[in-house]
Write an enzyme that holds these catalytic residues in place. Structure first.
Site, PDB file in Angstrom:
ATOM      1  N   THR A   1     -13.371 -34.568  13.488  1.00  0.00           N
ATOM      2  CA  THR A   1     -13.983 -35.659  12.849  1.00  0.00           C
ATOM      3  C   THR A   1     -13.115 -36.283  11.720  1.00  0.00           C
ATOM      4  O   THR A   1     -12.664 -37.488  11.424  1.00  0.00           O
ATOM      5  CB  THR A   1     -15.360 -35.683  12.315  1.00  0.00           C
ATOM      6  OG1 THR A   1     -16.067 -35.494  13.734  1.00  0.00           O
ATOM      7  CG2 THR A   1     -15.820 -37.087  11.923  1.00  0.00           C
TER       8      THR A   1
ATOM      9  N   ASP B   1     -11.057 -32.640  19.760  1.00  0.00           N
ATOM     10  CA  ASP B   1     -12.358 -32.505  19.405  1.00  0.00           C
ATOM     11  C   ASP B   1     -12.743 -31.034  19.582  1.00  0.00           C
ATOM     12  O   ASP B   1     -12.290 -30.447  20.905  1.00  0.00           O
ATOM     13  CB  ASP B   1     -13.386 -33.436  20.226  1.00  0.00           C
ATOM     14  CG  ASP B   1     -14.851 -33.292  19.939  1.00  0.00           C
ATOM     15  OD1 ASP B   1     -15.299 -34.376  19.643  1.00  0.00           O
ATOM     16  OD2 ASP B   1     -15.185 -32.175  19.775  1.00  0.00           O
ATOM     17  N   SER B   2     -13.062 -30.403  18.565  1.00  0.00           N
ATOM     18  CA  SER B   2     -13.218 -28.749  18.529  1.00  0.00           C
ATOM     19  C   SER B   2     -14.084 -28.319  19.659  1.00  0.00           C
ATOM     20  O   SER B   2     -14.194 -27.246  19.947  1.00  0.00           O
ATOM     21  CB  SER B   2     -13.368 -28.418  17.470  1.00  0.00           C
ATOM     22  OG  SER B   2     -14.678 -28.236  17.040  1.00  0.00           O
ATOM     23  N   SER B   3     -14.852 -29.285  20.424  1.00  0.00           N
ATOM     24  CA  SER B   3     -15.806 -28.707  21.480  1.00  0.00           C
ATOM     25  C   SER B   3     -14.869 -28.323  22.816  1.00  0.00           C
ATOM     26  O   SER B   3     -15.432 -27.793  23.412  1.00  0.00           O
ATOM     27  CB  SER B   3     -16.736 -29.921  21.699  1.00  0.00           C
ATOM     28  OG  SER B   3     -16.359 -31.136  22.002  1.00  0.00           O
TER      29      SER B   3
ATOM     30  N   ASP C   1     -17.435 -28.657  14.860  1.00  0.00           N
ATOM     31  CA  ASP C   1     -18.434 -28.060  16.058  1.00  0.00           C
ATOM     32  C   ASP C   1     -18.118 -26.307  16.357  1.00  0.00           C
ATOM     33  O   ASP C   1     -18.910 -25.481  16.427  1.00  0.00           O
ATOM     34  CB  ASP C   1     -18.310 -28.975  17.318  1.00  0.00           C
ATOM     35  CG  ASP C   1     -18.959 -30.031  17.206  1.00  0.00           C
ATOM     36  OD1 ASP C   1     -19.686 -30.210  16.093  1.00  0.00           O
ATOM     37  OD2 ASP C   1     -18.908 -31.159  17.831  1.00  0.00           O
TER      38      ASP C   1
ATOM     39  N   GLN D   1     -31.678 -12.353  16.989  1.00  0.00           N
ATOM     40  CA  GLN D   1     -31.733 -13.763  16.966  1.00  0.00           C
ATOM     41  C   GLN D   1     -31.979 -14.379  15.785  1.00  0.00           C
ATOM     42  O   GLN D   1     -32.044 -15.773  15.577  1.00  0.00           O
ATOM     43  CB  GLN D   1     -33.025 -14.171  18.152  1.00  0.00           C
ATOM     44  CG  GLN D   1     -32.348 -13.916  19.462  1.00  0.00           C
ATOM     45  CD  GLN D   1     -33.451 -14.166  20.680  1.00  0.00           C
ATOM     46  OE1 GLN D   1     -34.458 -15.113  20.172  1.00  0.00           O
ATOM     47  NE2 GLN D   1     -33.311 -13.804  21.792  1.00  0.00           N
TER      48      GLN D   1
HETATM   49  N1  ASP Z   1     -17.025 -33.029  17.436  1.00  0.00           N
HETATM   50  C1  ASP Z   1     -16.318 -33.046  16.183  1.00  0.00           C
HETATM   51  C2  ASP Z   1     -15.625 -31.829  16.461  1.00  0.00           C
HETATM   52  O1  ASP Z   1     -15.726 -30.771  16.414  1.00  0.00           O
HETATM   53  C3  ASP Z   1     -17.184 -32.864  15.059  1.00  0.00           C
HETATM   54  C4  ASP Z   1     -16.467 -32.510  13.739  1.00  0.00           C
HETATM   55  O2  ASP Z   1     -15.396 -32.511  13.575  1.00  0.00           O
HETATM   56  O3  ASP Z   1     -17.473 -32.745  12.725  1.00  0.00           O
HETATM   57  O4  ASP Z   1     -14.343 -31.880  16.575  1.00  0.00           O
END
Ligand code: ASP
Length: 354
Positions: free
Chosen positions: A16, A64-66, A97, A285
Site C-alpha cells: 500500500t 501486493d504482499s498477499s 499483509d 492458539q
Molecule cells: N494488501 C496490501 C499488501 O499487503 C496491504 C498493505 O500494504 O497494507 O500489499
C-alpha cells in the site's frame, strides 16, 4: 552499486505504501522511488537533516504482499546478502499483509547480520491524506542507520519490533503490528527515536554473521501447512492434510497451554506423519504465552506423537522456521534440535518438549 557505508539501501517490494488508485482499486506502482525522493526533498530542513542518504533497489514487479511466496523471501534475502555490506543498513518497503512472514523468514536467512534490516510499509499510500507512510519511512530510515541495531526488525506505527516476534494485529489502525511475546526493540516519532539496547539480539546471541540461504523452491508447493484445530476436528481431516506426500512438515495451532483432543485416531495420524519423517510442531492458539505440551494429560499425546514444542513463537515465525530447516540438507534429529533452539530470538526457551 557504489559503496557508501553511510547510506541506507531501500528495497521496495510493493504494498500500500507505494500504491496508486486504479479503476479496480489500489495497485502497486513502479514509480515509487521518484515519488518518495520528491516527498523527502520537500520535508522541513530539520526533519530532512536527520535522515540518511538512500540508495534504491526494487523488486520487479512490485506486488501486493498477499501474492508473496517463500521464493520471494529467498529472493529478498539474496538481495540483502549481496548488498548489505556496502550500507549502514537496509530498509525493505513491503505490503503489510504478509510483512511479518517475510520478516520472520529473513531473520533465519540472515542469521548473525551485523547491521539493521528494517521492514516497513503503511496503511495508506504516501500521498493519501493523513497517511502514515511518511512517518513510518522516516523512522525506518533512521533506525536503519543505527549501528546498535543488528537484526531484522519491523518499524511501524511508532514502534520497532523484532521481525521474528511480530504479527499484523490490526486491519486498519496505524499501530498495525504487535509483538505479543517480546517487548519492542525501540520506539519513536518524527522528532526522535530510541533503541532499547538491552533487548537487541546483539546483546544476547547474535554471534558472527552466518547467513543461511537454502533454496526454498522444493517447499514452495504448499509443503508446510498451518493447521488451526477446532472442537470437532476429526482424524480424516488431519489425515487429508498431513499424510499427503507433498507435505514435509506442519504447524499445529492447539489449545491453551498445549492441548489436543485425546482421540487415539487423531493422535495416530500425528504419530504416522511424524514416523514418515515430517517435521511437526505445535504452538498455542492464544496469542500470548507459551505452550508447555506435557503439562496436561490432554497434551501428552503430542509428545508421544513426536510433535515439537513451538514455545511462544508466532505462527509466522514457526512456519517460516520449519520451511527454513526443511530446505537444508540436515538429518531429522538436527532439524528437531534446531527447531527447539532459539536461532534469532524467535522463541524464549530451548526446552519444552519434543
Ligand atoms: N494488501 C496490501 C499488501 O499487503 C496491504 C498493505 O500494504 O497494507 O500489499
Amino acid at each position: 552499486m557504489p559503496s557508501n557505508p553511510s547510506t541506507v539501501l531501500v528495497i521496495y517490494t510493493g504494498g500500500t505504501v507505494g500504491m496508486v488508485e486504479s479503476a479496480d482499486g489500489l495497485v502497486p506502482s513502479r514509480d515509487f522511488e521518484q515519488r518518495l525522493r520528491h516527498h523527502l526533498a520537500g520535508l522541513a530542513p530539520d526533519q530532512r537533516s536527520r535522515l540518511p542518504d538512500i540508495e534504491w533497489l526494487q523488486t520487479d514487479p512490485p506486488i501486493d504482499s498477499s501474492a508473496a511466496t517463500p521464493s520471494d523471501w529467498q529472493h529478498l534475502a539474496a538481495l540483502v546478502a549481496e548488498h548489505y555490506a556496502h550500507h549502514a543498513g537496509v530498509v525493505i518497503l513491503h505490503g503489510t499483509d504478509t510483512l511479518a512472514w517475510t520478516a520472520s523468514s529473513l531473520a533465519y536467512q540472515l542469521q548473525g547480520i551485523d547491521r539493521p534490516v528494517v521492514l516497513s510499509g503503511a496503511m495508506a499510500p504516501l500521498e493519501a491524506p493523513h497517511s502514515d507512510a511518511s512517518d513510518n519511512i522516516q523512522m525506518a530510515l533512521r533506525f536503519a542507520a543505527q549501528p546498535g541495531l543488528q537484526e531484522v526488525a519491523i518499524c511501524f506505527g511508532g514502534q520497532l519490533l523484532r521481525g521474528a516476534r511480530s504479527r499484523k494485529w490490526q486491519t486498519h489502525q496505524a499501530a498495525a503490528f504487535a509483538s505479543p511475546n517480546y517487548p519492542p526493540l525501540g520506539a519513536g516519532d518524527r522528532d526522535g527515536i530510541r533503541l532499547f539496547d538491552e533487548r537487541g539480539l546483539n546483546a544476547h546471541q547474535r554471534g558472527a554473521p552466518r547467513l543461511e540461504r537454502p533454496d526454498y523452491a522444493g517447499l514452495a508447493a504448499g509443503s508446510v501447512p498451518r493447521l488451526v484445530l477446532w472442537p470437532g476436528i476429526r482424524a480424516w481431516q488431519l489425515e487429508a492434510w498431513l499424510l499427503d506426500d507433498r507435505v514435509q512438515g506442519a504447524l499445529l495451532e492447539v489449545w491453551g497451554g498445549g492441548n489436543v483432543p485425546q482421540d487415539p485416531e487423531i493422535l495416530g495420524v500425528l504419530a504416522r506423519a511424524s514416523g514418515e519423517g515430517k517435521l511437526l510442531a505445535a504452538i498455542s492458539q492464544c496469542p500470548h504465552g507459551a505452550v508447555n505440551i506435557g503439562h496436561y494429560a490432554a497434551g501428552c499425546g503430542l509428545i508421544d506423537a513426536g510433535v515439537l514444542s513451538g514455545d511462544d513463537m508466532t505462527p509466522e515465525a514457526a512456519v517460516t522456521k520449519l520451511i527454513h530447516l526443511l530446505a537444508q540438507p540436515l538429518d531429522n534429529a538436527e532439524r528437531r534440535r534446531r527447531f527447539l533452539t532459539p536461532l534469532v530470538g524467535e522463541r524464549s526457551a530451548s526446552t519444552g518438549g519434543g
